[in-house]
Write an enzyme that holds these catalytic residues in place. Structure first.
Site, mmCIF file in Angstrom:
data_model
loop_
_atom_site.group_PDB
_atom_site.id
_atom_site.type_symbol
_atom_site.label_atom_id
_atom_site.label_comp_id
_atom_site.label_asym_id
_atom_site.label_seq_id
_atom_site.Cartn_x
_atom_site.Cartn_y
_atom_site.Cartn_z
ATOM 1 N N SER A 158 0.840 -1.192 0.000
ATOM 2 C CA SER A 158 0.000 0.000 0.000
ATOM 3 C C SER A 158 0.877 1.244 0.000
ATOM 4 O O SER A 158 2.010 1.226 0.505
ATOM 5 C CB SER A 158 -0.893 0.020 1.242
ATOM 6 O OG SER A 158 -1.509 1.281 1.421
ATOM 7 N N TYR A 184 0.267 0.194 10.591
ATOM 8 C CA TYR A 184 -0.101 -0.233 9.245
ATOM 9 C C TYR A 184 1.032 0.055 8.266
ATOM 10 O O TYR A 184 1.425 -0.805 7.463
ATOM 11 C CB TYR A 184 -1.374 0.488 8.803
ATOM 12 C CG TYR A 184 -1.837 0.128 7.414
ATOM 13 C CD1 TYR A 184 -2.339 -1.132 7.125
ATOM 14 C CD2 TYR A 184 -1.785 1.075 6.379
ATOM 15 C CE1 TYR A 184 -2.767 -1.464 5.848
ATOM 16 C CE2 TYR A 184 -2.216 0.759 5.102
ATOM 17 C CZ TYR A 184 -2.705 -0.511 4.843
ATOM 18 O OH TYR A 184 -3.125 -0.828 3.566
#
Length: 309
Positions: A158, A184
């Site tokens: 990501s 994350y």
């Protein structure tokens, strides 16, 4: 080393990038394939004729997706197997039960910006699920990937990786306040570094690994971040699930990627290296493709997954 470019882009769909590709007789695994990008990735691979295993936590949901994929593609070789990436015993059981060569492994499953949580082994939940579980899965299936002779590992990362490098001295937030986005980001950086080091280590086995940013797609992944109403991404940058799966499927199937590994792709093309947060969905941080970082992460991952006591 020139960047890889393809005829595909932002709006391309998974079906478009697999047009004319035949993987009959080959085997593929897609993690997190009971919904969203994973389900669409599995569907596109089934269209190529590959035998596809949906590796999922929720077997009942996986069975529903598998039935739908078979109905829509005519592929009768769509199977479901239980896999909980946050549970080392589950990963070991899955890899021990695999038989035969494996052509494509798509490390798709993940969690995003979830509340602070730790596994039974004391590992931060996002790192454990997004990276360590997939690390254990891929290394546990190394023999099957090597047996294929031309296998590919696809790692869904990501742009969030630009939020944080791997913080080597505190990957589990033992000494700093937990931040869901930093956790994350760290896990997504780890995804890219895994692709870099797996390609280097497994070169003699003709295994390549590449990482990617699928784009902004609203799926159950955003359940902790406000979803469609969060306004984090402008509306014109939102992709459909079919478009979001395109880059994963391209890396899994395209002859343009033969022998190519250790790279990071956005919108079906290799993206640029950046030294500051890009402010867009493009760009890969230099720390995320650094070979020394990649080797260090591999060793750390092995250490974190080794039982103590």
């Amino acid at each position: 080393m020139s960047a890889i470019t393809t005829p595909f882009g932002f709006s391309s769909t998974a079906a478009e990038v697999t047009e004319g590709i035949d993987l009959t007789g080959r085997h593929a695994i897609v993690t997190g394939a009971s919904s969203g990008l994973g389900a669409e990735t599995a569907r596109a691979l089934a269209i190529t004729g590959a035998a596809v295993t949906l590796a999922v936590r929720d077997v009942a949901a996986g069975e529903r997706v598998a039935k739908d994929i078979t109905a829509s593609t005519g592929n009768q070789e769509v199977r479901v197997a239980h896999l909980d990436l946050a549970d080392p015993a589950s990963v070991r059981a899955f890899t021990a039960g695999w038989r035969g060569p494996l052509h494509v492994l798509v490390n798709n499953a993940g969690v995003m910006a979830c509340p602070e949580q730790y596994t039974e082994q004391g590992l931060e939940w996002q790192l454990a699920t997004n990276h360590l579980g997939h690390f254990a899965l891929a290394t546990g299936l190394h023999h099957a990937l090597a047996a294929d002779g031309n296998a590919r590992v696809v790692v869904v990362s990501s742009t969030g990786h630009q939020q944080s490098p791997v913080v080597w001295d505190d990957v589990n937030f033992a000494f700093r306040p937990y931040d869901p986005w930093l956790a994350y980001g760290q896990s997504k950086t780890a995804n890219v570094l895994f692709a870099v080091e797996a390609t280097r280590r497994w070169a003699d086995d003709n295994i390549t690994a590449n990482a990617l940013m699928p784009g902004a797609i609203y799926t159950s992944l955003q359940r902790h971040t406000g979803g469609r109403g969060s306004g984090r991404v402008p509306a014109h940058l939102i992709k459909t699930v079919e478009q979001g799966a395109a880059t994963s499927v391209l890396l899994a199937t395209s002859p343009l990627l033969d022998g190519v590994g250790g790279r990071y792709f956005v919108d079906c093309n290799e993206t640029e290296v950046v030294d500051r947060r890009s402010g867009t969905l493009h760009g890969v941080a230099r720390y995320a493709i650094d070979p020394d970082n990649a080797r260090r992460l591999w060793t750390l991952s092995q250490d974190l997954l080794t039982p103590t006591g």
